[in-house]
Motif scaffolding. Sequence first.
Motif, short mmCIF file in Angstrom:
data_model
loop_
_atom_site.label_atom_id
_atom_site.label_comp_id
_atom_site.label_asym_id
_atom_site.label_seq_id
_atom_site.Cartn_x
_atom_site.Cartn_y
_atom_site.Cartn_z
N ARG A 115 -2.70 7.26 -2.69
CA ARG A 115 -2.90 7.42 -1.26
C ARG A 115 -4.26 8.05 -0.95
NH1 ARG A 115 2.86 9.23 1.52
NH2 ARG A 115 4.01 7.34 0.97
N LEU A 116 -4.75 8.87 -1.86
CA LEU A 116 -6.06 9.50 -1.65
C LEU A 116 -7.15 8.43 -1.67
CD1 LEU A 116 -5.69 12.68 -3.88
CD2 LEU A 116 -5.04 12.34 -1.49
N TYR A 117 -7.03 7.48 -2.60
CA TYR A 117 -7.99 6.38 -2.65
C TYR A 117 -7.92 5.54 -1.38
CZ TYR A 117 -10.13 1.96 -4.01
OH TYR A 117 -10.91 0.83 -4.03
N LEU A 118 -6.70 5.29 -0.89
CA LEU A 118 -6.54 4.53 0.34
C LEU A 118 -7.21 5.23 1.51
CD1 LEU A 118 -2.77 3.44 0.11
CD2 LEU A 118 -4.79 2.13 -0.56
N LEU A 178 -5.27 -3.34 -1.19
CA LEU A 178 -4.28 -2.43 -0.61
C LEU A 178 -4.94 -1.43 0.34
CD1 LEU A 178 -1.99 -1.70 -3.70
CD2 LEU A 178 -1.65 -3.35 -1.85
N ARG A 179 -6.18 -1.04 0.01
CA ARG A 179 -6.90 -0.14 0.94
C ARG A 179 -7.15 -0.86 2.27
NH1 ARG A 179 -12.75 2.50 -0.40
NH2 ARG A 179 -11.55 4.10 -1.49
N TYR A 193 0.81 -1.21 0.00
CA TYR A 193 0.00 0.00 0.00
C TYR A 193 0.85 1.27 0.00
CZ TYR A 193 0.91 0.59 5.01
OH TYR A 193 1.52 0.78 6.23
N TYR A 194 2.09 1.18 0.50
CA TYR A 194 2.93 2.37 0.59
C TYR A 194 3.80 2.58 -0.65
CZ TYR A 194 5.75 -1.51 2.40
OH TYR A 194 6.36 -2.73 2.59
#
Length: 336
Positions: A34-37, A64-65, A27-28
Amino acid sequence: MDAIRKQLDVLMGANRNGDVQEVNRKYYDRDVCRLYLSGLCPHDLFQLTKMDMGPCPKVHSLQLRKEYREARAKGVDNYDRELEDAIDRLIVECDRKIGRALKRLQEEDAKAAIAISVSEVTQSPEILELSEKIKEKMKEADIHDLEGKMDLKIRALELVEEMRTKRADQQAVLLLEAFNKDRASLPQPVPAQPPSSELPPPDPRTQEMINEKLKKAEDLGEQGMVDEAQKALEEAEALKKLTVRREPPADSTKYTAVDVRITDQKLRLCDICGAFLSVYDSDRRLADHFGGKLHLGYMLVRDKLTELLDEKANIRKERLGFSSSFLFHCFITVLI
């Protein structure tokens, strides 16, 4: 097509057709959005509108979220600040557009500027309750999404759409009532139009246009398109009066500058998305505005920013309370 392809990648994975090499991402990673996460990617909000940003260039992945949220719950990572900055820029730009539009209206006529706050007059206990239910149902759909329960997610989103339509209808009625009061307060022209029977005959070209409008209205009526037929009839009636409107008034002293500017006083501005609204709009047109992607997108953005700021304020209070408690405990320990 790119947007649809990206949505399918989110739901089924990039290798859904077996023709894409799987990439072991975290995820990183840099290519992950990152906005979707964090819960809201602006690229997904305004598709097929004048604010369309196109598909997001970074990866959107439910898995990933889910991993990010697990890490966030443990205090490992937090991308809320990046999301806050991104949507704050959107809101600032929207507010600038609203400010420019208001200034332009005020330059033309002070009374043409925003006389009604759309966000205020469209708030009632029923609408606020509906908004809360919509938020809860969207969170429920998000949970189903993360758990891979697509049937439950689709059902939840269908309920969201039904409640949004109901809310838009109620908002349109409230705004229409406010517009009716606003319109009644506008000054009305002094002279009255003569009866239709006393109007001079239009020129041949205008008469031809009138006949075309009447024929169009008849055809639309036969097809059951009542609203369109009514609009065509109104256009024909307006053409009939065109000759009279072009003539100067017999006594110009009866008119004031305010009367001349009446047509400029009908615009009002939505203080949520910046769209122009007319005090002469029907409830159907207003409902279409409230249910449109642009308005709903800016509502989501503003609500999300409020949510992030409230969460940040609560964290500060908790830290302040902990610090105060810790200092008090140290003070008592020293006294003892």
